[in-house]
Design a protein around this motif. Structure first.
Motif, PDB file in Angstrom:
ATOM      1  N   ASP A 274     -21.798 -74.109   0.953  1.00 23.61           N
ATOM      2  CA  ASP A 274     -21.293 -73.344  -0.185  1.00 23.61           C
ATOM      3  C   ASP A 274     -22.350 -72.305  -0.563  1.00 23.61           C
ATOM      4  O   ASP A 274     -23.482 -72.663  -0.901  1.00 23.61           O
ATOM      5  CB  ASP A 274     -21.037 -74.295  -1.355  1.00 23.61           C
ATOM      6  CG  ASP A 274     -20.378 -73.599  -2.543  1.00 23.61           C
ATOM      7  OD1 ASP A 274     -20.435 -72.357  -2.630  1.00 23.61           O
ATOM      8  OD2 ASP A 274     -19.811 -74.314  -3.388  1.00 23.61           O
ATOM      9  N   PRO A 275     -22.015 -71.008  -0.522  1.00 24.53           N
ATOM     10  CA  PRO A 275     -23.026 -69.985  -0.831  1.00 24.53           C
ATOM     11  C   PRO A 275     -23.551 -70.101  -2.255  1.00 24.53           C
ATOM     12  O   PRO A 275     -24.675 -69.695  -2.539  1.00 24.53           O
ATOM     13  CB  PRO A 275     -22.274 -68.668  -0.612  1.00 24.53           C
ATOM     14  CG  PRO A 275     -20.830 -69.016  -0.749  1.00 24.53           C
ATOM     15  CD  PRO A 275     -20.703 -70.410  -0.203  1.00 24.53           C
TER      16      PRO A 275
ATOM     17  N   VAL B 228     -22.764 -63.178  -4.964  1.00 24.67           N
ATOM     18  CA  VAL B 228     -22.173 -64.191  -4.081  1.00 24.67           C
ATOM     19  C   VAL B 228     -20.881 -64.732  -4.680  1.00 24.67           C
ATOM     20  O   VAL B 228     -19.884 -64.936  -3.974  1.00 24.67           O
ATOM     21  CB  VAL B 228     -23.192 -65.330  -3.845  1.00 24.67           C
ATOM     22  CG1 VAL B 228     -22.494 -66.578  -3.325  1.00 24.67           C
ATOM     23  CG2 VAL B 228     -24.267 -64.881  -2.864  1.00 24.67           C
ATOM     24  N   ALA B 229     -20.878 -64.967  -5.990  1.00 29.42           N
ATOM     25  CA  ALA B 229     -19.682 -65.497  -6.649  1.00 29.42           C
ATOM     26  C   ALA B 229     -18.524 -64.510  -6.581  1.00 29.42           C
ATOM     27  O   ALA B 229     -17.357 -64.910  -6.554  1.00 29.42           O
ATOM     28  CB  ALA B 229     -19.999 -65.841  -8.103  1.00 29.42           C
ATOM     29  N   MET B 230     -18.841 -63.227  -6.519  1.00 32.08           N
ATOM     30  CA  MET B 230     -17.789 -62.208  -6.511  1.00 32.08           C
ATOM     31  C   MET B 230     -17.268 -61.893  -5.115  1.00 32.08           C
ATOM     32  O   MET B 230     -16.074 -61.630  -4.944  1.00 32.08           O
ATOM     33  CB  MET B 230     -18.308 -60.923  -7.154  1.00 32.08           C
ATOM     34  CG  MET B 230     -18.601 -61.050  -8.644  1.00 32.08           C
ATOM     35  SD  MET B 230     -19.217 -59.513  -9.373  1.00 32.08           S
ATOM     36  CE  MET B 230     -17.762 -58.472  -9.255  1.00 32.08           C
ATOM     37  N   ILE B 231     -18.155 -61.931  -4.098  1.00 34.59           N
ATOM     38  CA  ILE B 231     -17.724 -61.455  -2.780  1.00 34.59           C
ATOM     39  C   ILE B 231     -17.476 -62.564  -1.769  1.00 34.59           C
ATOM     40  O   ILE B 231     -16.653 -62.406  -0.874  1.00 34.59           O
ATOM     41  CB  ILE B 231     -18.732 -60.452  -2.198  1.00 34.59           C
ATOM     42  CG1 ILE B 231     -20.102 -61.095  -1.994  1.00 34.59           C
ATOM     43  CG2 ILE B 231     -18.861 -59.239  -3.089  1.00 34.59           C
ATOM     44  CD1 ILE B 231     -21.149 -60.164  -1.396  1.00 34.59           C
ATOM     45  N   GLY B 232     -18.173 -63.706  -1.879  1.00 40.12           N
ATOM     46  CA  GLY B 232     -17.970 -64.785  -0.912  1.00 40.12           C
ATOM     47  C   GLY B 232     -18.404 -64.410   0.492  1.00 40.12           C
ATOM     48  O   GLY B 232     -18.866 -63.302   0.760  1.00 40.12           O
TER      49      GLY B 232
ATOM     50  N   VAL C 133       3.189 -58.311  -9.618  1.00 39.97           N
ATOM     51  CA  VAL C 133       2.303 -59.467  -9.548  1.00 39.97           C
ATOM     52  C   VAL C 133       1.013 -59.030  -8.865  1.00 39.97           C
ATOM     53  O   VAL C 133       1.045 -58.323  -7.859  1.00 39.97           O
ATOM     54  CB  VAL C 133       2.940 -60.625  -8.752  1.00 39.97           C
ATOM     55  CG1 VAL C 133       1.971 -61.806  -8.665  1.00 39.97           C
ATOM     56  CG2 VAL C 133       4.248 -61.064  -9.393  1.00 39.97           C
ATOM     57  N   ILE C 134      -0.109 -59.439  -9.419  1.00 39.94           N
ATOM     58  CA  ILE C 134      -1.405 -59.159  -8.807  1.00 39.94           C
ATOM     59  C   ILE C 134      -2.022 -60.478  -8.371  1.00 39.94           C
ATOM     60  O   ILE C 134      -2.188 -61.393  -9.183  1.00 39.94           O
ATOM     61  CB  ILE C 134      -2.338 -58.417  -9.781  1.00 39.94           C
ATOM     62  CG1 ILE C 134      -1.762 -57.045 -10.109  1.00 39.94           C
ATOM     63  CG2 ILE C 134      -3.739 -58.277  -9.176  1.00 39.94           C
ATOM     64  CD1 ILE C 134      -2.525 -56.294 -11.183  1.00 39.94           C
ATOM     65  N   LEU C 135      -2.329 -60.581  -7.096  1.00 41.39           N
ATOM     66  CA  LEU C 135      -2.942 -61.777  -6.531  1.00 41.39           C
ATOM     67  C   LEU C 135      -4.418 -61.496  -6.303  1.00 41.39           C
ATOM     68  O   LEU C 135      -4.773 -60.594  -5.534  1.00 41.39           O
ATOM     69  CB  LEU C 135      -2.263 -62.147  -5.205  1.00 41.39           C
ATOM     70  CG  LEU C 135      -0.743 -62.352  -5.259  1.00 41.39           C
ATOM     71  CD1 LEU C 135      -0.207 -62.605  -3.856  1.00 41.39           C
ATOM     72  CD2 LEU C 135      -0.385 -63.507  -6.175  1.00 41.39           C
ATOM     73  N   TRP C 136      -5.270 -62.274  -6.951  1.00 40.63           N
ATOM     74  CA  TRP C 136      -6.713 -62.042  -6.881  1.00 40.63           C
ATOM     75  C   TRP C 136      -7.394 -63.259  -6.255  1.00 40.63           C
ATOM     76  O   TRP C 136      -7.230 -64.380  -6.711  1.00 40.63           O
ATOM     77  CB  TRP C 136      -7.255 -61.810  -8.294  1.00 40.63           C
ATOM     78  CG  TRP C 136      -8.751 -61.698  -8.385  1.00 40.63           C
ATOM     79  CD1 TRP C 136      -9.611 -61.252  -7.429  1.00 40.63           C
ATOM     80  CD2 TRP C 136      -9.566 -62.048  -9.510  1.00 40.63           C
ATOM     81  NE1 TRP C 136     -10.904 -61.289  -7.889  1.00 40.63           N
ATOM     82  CE2 TRP C 136     -10.916 -61.778  -9.164  1.00 40.63           C
ATOM     83  CE3 TRP C 136      -9.291 -62.558 -10.778  1.00 40.63           C
ATOM     84  CZ2 TRP C 136     -11.975 -62.007 -10.031  1.00 40.63           C
ATOM     85  CZ3 TRP C 136     -10.348 -62.780 -11.648  1.00 40.63           C
ATOM     86  CH2 TRP C 136     -11.667 -62.515 -11.272  1.00 40.63           C
ATOM     87  N   GLY C 137      -8.153 -63.026  -5.196  1.00 37.80           N
ATOM     88  CA  GLY C 137      -8.858 -64.121  -4.545  1.00 37.80           C
ATOM     89  C   GLY C 137      -9.544 -63.654  -3.280  1.00 37.80           C
ATOM     90  O   GLY C 137      -9.340 -62.523  -2.819  1.00 37.80           O
ATOM     91  N   PRO C 138     -10.379 -64.509  -2.681  1.00 40.44           N
ATOM     92  CA  PRO C 138     -11.102 -64.150  -1.459  1.00 40.44           C
ATOM     93  C   PRO C 138     -10.166 -63.987  -0.268  1.00 40.44           C
ATOM     94  O   PRO C 138      -8.990 -64.380  -0.337  1.00 40.44           O
ATOM     95  CB  PRO C 138     -12.064 -65.332  -1.258  1.00 40.44           C
ATOM     96  CG  PRO C 138     -11.438 -66.466  -2.002  1.00 40.44           C
ATOM     97  CD  PRO C 138     -10.720 -65.862  -3.165  1.00 40.44           C
TER      98      PRO C 138
ATOM     99  N   VAL D 229     -30.836 -64.040  -9.589  1.00 40.98           N
ATOM    100  CA  VAL D 229     -29.652 -64.119 -10.453  1.00 40.98           C
ATOM    101  C   VAL D 229     -28.602 -63.103 -10.013  1.00 40.98           C
ATOM    102  O   VAL D 229     -27.408 -63.408  -9.938  1.00 40.98           O
ATOM    103  CB  VAL D 229     -30.031 -63.894 -11.929  1.00 40.98           C
ATOM    104  CG1 VAL D 229     -28.786 -63.748 -12.800  1.00 40.98           C
ATOM    105  CG2 VAL D 229     -30.881 -65.052 -12.437  1.00 40.98           C
ATOM    106  N   ALA D 230     -29.047 -61.889  -9.717  1.00 41.47           N
ATOM    107  CA  ALA D 230     -28.116 -60.860  -9.234  1.00 41.47           C
ATOM    108  C   ALA D 230     -27.452 -61.309  -7.935  1.00 41.47           C
ATOM    109  O   ALA D 230     -26.257 -61.080  -7.722  1.00 41.47           O
ATOM    110  CB  ALA D 230     -28.854 -59.538  -9.035  1.00 41.47           C
TER     111      ALA D 230
END
Length: 459
Positions: free
Chosen positions: A296-297, A330-334, A65-70, A324-325
Motif C-alpha cells: 500500500d503506497p 500518493v493519496a491523490m494519484i495512486g 453522473v460523475i464517477l471519481w476513482g483510480p 507530507v507532500a
C-alpha cells in the motif's frame, strides 16, 4: 457514421464470436449484480440502483453522473451497465482525443435518435478533468435538457477539476480501490465462465498471489495478465498456469514479500534504516521491493513521514514538508505514478543531513513527566482571563516578550521541578547548526543554567 454504430458493430461481433474480444471486454459485467467491488454504491435503494430504475417505476434521478476513482476499478464498466440496464445507446468518448466538435456531434446524434426512434443515449466521457472550462461548458445544454445521460469519469478530485455548474447538476459517486478479495473473485469467474476461459486452465495459489500483486488493484490489468498467461500455458499444453509461466509472460519476477508477515516488516525496517544511514541506493532497492510486491503506497508514505522527524528533524527543515507532500500526492494519484513521488521523497530523505535531536528531546521530556517531574505551572504563566484570577496572583507579573527588545523576556517558563532541564541538544549537522547557536543564546538570555546537565545527547 455516428459513434454509436461503431459500438453496436463491436457488440455484434462479440456476440457472434466472443473469442475475438480481449478477456477484459468479454468479462465486462452485464448487470449491476455482476459488478466487482463498489458495494457501497450497489446497496438496494442506492442512487446507482435508482438510476437504472430498480426499486422505482422506472429510471429516475439526475441526467449526469460523475464517477471519481483510480484507474482500472470499473468506471467504464458502470457506464456500460447503466446503458444496458436502461436500454440506451452507449457512446464512449475520451477527453484525451475528443474536443467540443466531437461532443456536439454525439449530442446532435442523440437528439436525432431520441426524436427519430425514441432511443435515448448514454454518453460516457472518460478523463473529463482533461477538458478545459470552455469544453465542459459545452456539455451543460445537453445535461440540462436531458438530451443525453452523461456519465463522466475522472481520476482527479472533481471539486478541483470540474466546473461548478456541471458538478451541481451531477450525481457524484466516489469509487473505491478494488481489494485482493474483489480481484480474486473476478479471476475465478474469468477462469470458469464460458465468456472467459471456460475452465481451460487453472490458477494455483502462488500464481494467483503474484497476479494480484502485479495487478495493483486494477481489474483490467489483472484480466489482461491472466489472459496472456493462460495463452502461454495452453501453448505449452499445460492445464495449470504455473508461477514460472506467469513470471515469463508478464516479465516480472515474484517478489518474496508478505504484506501481513515478516517480510513486510523486515523490508520496511530496512528501508528506514537505509534512509537513516544515508545509503540512497539501498533505500531505493527496498522501496522498489515494496512497490513491486504491491505494498500500500500510503503505508510507505507514512513511514517516510515518521523518518523525516525521527532521523532528520531540524537538520533539514524541508524533510518533513517533503514527506507530507509526498503522502498527499500518493493519496491523490495512486500507483503506478505514486512510485515516482515515493522515489522523490526517499532520495530527498536519504541524502538529507541527519539529526535525532528532536526524537531524543521529546523522549527525555516524556520520561521526566512519567517520573512525576511536573509541578505546578508558574503563577505568572497561568490563565488570567477570568474573574478572580488577579486575586489568586494568576498571570500577574507576566512579561509580554513582544514588548522586550530582542523578543525574549527574562522570566521562568518551566515548573520548578524541571527548571534547568535541557531536553533539546541540537547537533551541528546541516541547518540544525543554526538552531544550536540560537538555543545557546536564548538559554543564556533566559538565565538558564546547565543545572545537573541531564537531558538527551544527540551525539
Amino acid at each position: 457514421m455516428e459513434p454509436d454504430l461503431f459500438t453496436a458493430a463491436a457488440e455484434d461481433r462479440q456476440e457472434k464470436d466472443p473469442s475475438s474480444s480481449p478477456l477484459a471486454v468479454r468479462m465486462r459485467p452485464r448487470t449491476l449484480d455482476e459488478v466487482v467491488g463498489q458495494q457501497h454504491l450497489l446497496k438496494p435503494g442506492s442512487p446507482l440502483r435508482r438510476l437504472v430504475g430498480e426499486g422505482s417505476g422506472g429510471p429516475a434521478g439526475p441526467s449526469s453522473v460523475i464517477l471519481w476513482g483510480p484507474p482500472g476499478i470499473g468506471k467504464t464498466t458502470l457506464a456500460y451497465v447503466v446503458s444496458k440496464a436502461t436500454n440506451k445507446r452507449f457512446v464512449e468518448l475520451s477527453a484525451i482525443t475528443a474536443g467540443v466538435k466531437e461532443v456536439r456531434a454525439v449530442i446532435e446524434g442523440a437528439r436525432r435518435a431520441t426524436g427519430g426512434y425514441g432511443k435515448e443515449t448514454v454518453l460516457f466521457l472518460d478523463e473529463i478533468h482533461r477538458f478545459s472550462k470552455a469544453q465542459q461548458d459545452s456539455l451543460l445544454p445537453a445535461v440540462e435538457n436531458r438530451w443525453v445521460t452523461l456519465i463522466a469519469a475522472t481520476t482527479e478530485n472533481p471539486y478541483f477539476s470540474i466546473i461548478s455548474p456541471l458538478l451541481s447538476r451531477s450525481l457524484l459517486l466516489t469509487l473505491e480501490s478494488l481489494t485482493d478479495d474483489d480481484l480474486s473473485g473476478l479471476l475465478r469467474r474469468a477462469l470458469a465462465d464460458e465468456r472467459g476461459l471456460g475452465g481451460a486452465v487453472s490458477l494455483p495459489e502462488d500464481a494467483e498471489a503474484h497476479l494480484l500483486r502485479i495487478a495493483g488493484g486494477d481489474a483490467r490489468r489483472a484480466l489482461t495478465a491472466l489472459e496472456a498467461a493462460a495463452g502461454a500455458a495452453l501453448s505449452k499444453q499445460e492445464k495449470e498456469i504455473s508461477l514460472l509461466t506467469l513470471e515469463e509472460t508478464v516479465d516480472r519476477a515474484a517478489v518474496k514479500y508478505d504484506r501481513d508477515g515478516d517480510q513486510h516488516y523486515d523490508v520496511a525496517s530496512a528501508l528506514i534504516k537505509s534512509i537513516r544511514g544515508s545509503d540512497v541506493d539501498a533505500a531505493l532497492h527496498y522501496l522498489a521491493r515494496m512497490i513491486e510486491a504491491g505494498e500500500d503506497p500510503r503505508f510507505i508514505a507514512r513511514r517516510l513521514m515518521i523518518s523525516a522527524s525521527e532521523d532528520i528533524g531540524l537538520a533539514d527543515p524541508t524533510a518533513l514538508p517533503t514527506a507530507v507532500a509526498a503522502a498527499q500526492a500518493v493519496a491523490m494519484i495512486g500507483f503506478p505514478e505514486a512510485a515516482l513521488t515515493l522515489s522523490h521523497a526517499t532520495i530527498a530523505l536519504a541524502l538529507a543531513p541527519k539529526s535525532n535531536a528532536a526524537t531524543l528531546a521529546i523522549s527525555a521530556a516524556q520520561e521526566d513527566v512519567r517520573k512525576g517531574l511536573a509541578g505546578p505551572v508558574p503563577a505568572h504563566l497561568r490563565d488570567g482571563h477570568y474573574k478572580g484570577a488577579a486575586k489568586l496572583g494568576h498571570a500577574q507579573g507576566y512579561v509580554y516578550p513582544h514588548d522586550v527588545p530582542g523578543g525574549i523576556a527574562t522570566q521562568q517558563y518551566a515548573p520548578d521541578a524541571v527548571r534547568d532541564k535541557q531536553y533539546y541538544r541540537p547537533t551541528r549537522y546541516g541547518a540544525e547548526a543554526r538552531y544550536a547557536d540560537v538555543v545557546e543564546r536564548v538559554r543564556e538570555r533566559l538565565g538558564r543554567t546547565a543545572g545537573d546537565g541531564t537531558g538527551p545527547s544527540a551525539g
